[in-house]
Design an enzyme around this catalytic site. Structure first.
Site: not given
Length: 404
Positions: A28-29
């Site tokens: 994810c980020a």
């Protein structure tokens, strides 16, 4: 920097027990999100000693390694190259992670998955409810008077806000029916139909059920000598989830035996008819009672034990976050919110907010206490701020659990 990412990825693979222990991976980020074959093979000391690794935790069958924005992309690219794993999306990783969950964790995960899609509606409704309270609360700005007492010309605006804010809670079973049908693999609009049936205006409003029982005025359907309470399910959560799960089972099995030419007619008809009947005869009454028990236990903590009960709830809450079981409290909290006018407020959210602030404060304190450990000092501010904003996992798993 690329060499640094390569070395970090190689060390992570080694700390995880080698590439044969890695089933699938995505990111994810800020985090690598992995599903492993055997989490006992992880060398956590080695993993924590890697410079770019800011923390790690296990959540819903996924082992997640916190690397930070930007860094995670570079490390993930090298990670794929070293392991030879094909790129997976988040849904693929979630499906693989479900194999690592025990039955209780799967139930908790399904509860969370049901509520996540409808959270924007509940957040919007809650904020509008807050605006309405600002306009109608007496003594907030002037003793003994509300804003609409001072400015009667905006009374209709407050009334409009009150209607807007109540809509999501009034028709909550429809939202939950649609979302849970999507999770369980049923047709979402049929789940919404079941929810709509449960709050149909011809039923006794669920909020008046207790009074109707006390005055012996509950209406009934009499079907073949079977008395079925003609009562709605406003403000409830578990009954519509249970009914939608039964709907999904009926619908899936019907599609296996009903000819394609009749599927569009027979499957929806039988699915809704049988599910709705079971809802009012078995599922609804049973799960309404279970939901009431859960809510009453939480309210007992606050109403009968006062500050001690609040402290107990606050201590238990982060422990539930560690196991992922805090999502199961959503059913109780939403049921409390649905009755907020009667209860006067939600004590659970107040205590959870304090718990989150405490987690954030503890993480931020480590920034000042761990002067000799630059890694902790780099993690503490971001994880502490995240906890103050309501996301406590980085603070919990990255710092507070680690240093007790």
């Amino acid at each position: 920097m690329e060499n640094n990412y390569r070395q970090t990825a190689a060390e992570i693979v080694e700390a995880l027990g080698g590439k044969d222990n890695i089933r699938t991976a995505t990111h994810c980020a800020t985090r690598l999100r992995l599903v492993l074959n055997n989490e006992k093979a992880i060398d956590t000391n080695h993993l924590e000693a890697i410079d770019l690794v800011k923390g790690h935790f296990n959540n819903a069958g996924q082992f997640q390694i916190i690397l930070g924005t930007g860094v995670v992309n570079g490390v993930y690219n090298e990670f794929k190259d070293i392991t030879g794993i094909e790129e997976a999306n988040k849904d693929d990783v979630k499906k693989a992670a479900e194999d690592n969950l025990n039955p209780v964790q799967k139930i908790v995960k399904n509860l969370a998955d049901v509520f996540v899609p409808i959270l924007p509606a509940l957040v919007a409704s809650g904020l509008m409810m807050g605006l309405n309270n600002v306009l109608t609360a007496e003594g907030l700005f002037v003793a003994g008077q509300s804003v609409i007492d001072l400015y009667p010309q905006i009374a209709d605006l407050a009334n409009m806000l009150n209607l807007f804010s109540n809509a999501a809670f009034t028709f909550l079973p429809i939202l939950i029916g649609y979302s849970s049908a999507n999770i369980f693999g049923a047709t979402p609009v049929l789940g919404a139909v079941i929810g709509a049936i449960m709050v149909h205006p011809e039923l006794l409003n669920g909020y008046g059920y207790g009074e109707a029982v006390a005055t012996d005025s509950v209406p009934y359907w009499n079907i073949l000598e079977l008395s079925v309470a003609k009562v709605g399910y406003q403000g409830t959560v578990l009954p519509v989830i249970g009914s939608t799960y039964i709907l999904s089972l009926i619908e899936k099995n019907l599609r296996k035996v009903v000819p394609n030419i009749l599927d569009i007619i027979v499957t929806p008809l039988v699915s809704v008819l049988v599910t709705a009947f079971l809802t009012f005869t078995v599922i609804g009454p049973l799960l309404r009672t279970v939901g009431d028990w859960m809510t009453n236990v939480v309210l007992w903590l606050f109403n009968d034990l006062g500050a001690i009960g609040g402290a107990i709830y606050g201590v238990i809450y982060p422990i539930l976050v560690i196991t992922g079981m805090h999502h199961s409290l959503a059913a109780t909290e939403i049921q409390i919110l649905a009755n907020i006018e009667t209860l006067g407020g939600s004590p659970t959210f107040a205590v959870v907010s304090v718990s989150n602030v405490c987690q954030g404060a503890a993480a931020l304190a480590m920034f000042f206490l761990m002067k000799h450990d630059e890694k902790v000092r780099s993690i503490a501010p971001a994880s502490g701020l995240s906890a103050l904003l309501g996301i406590t996992e980085p603070a919990l798993f990255g710092i507070n659990l680690r240093y007790r």
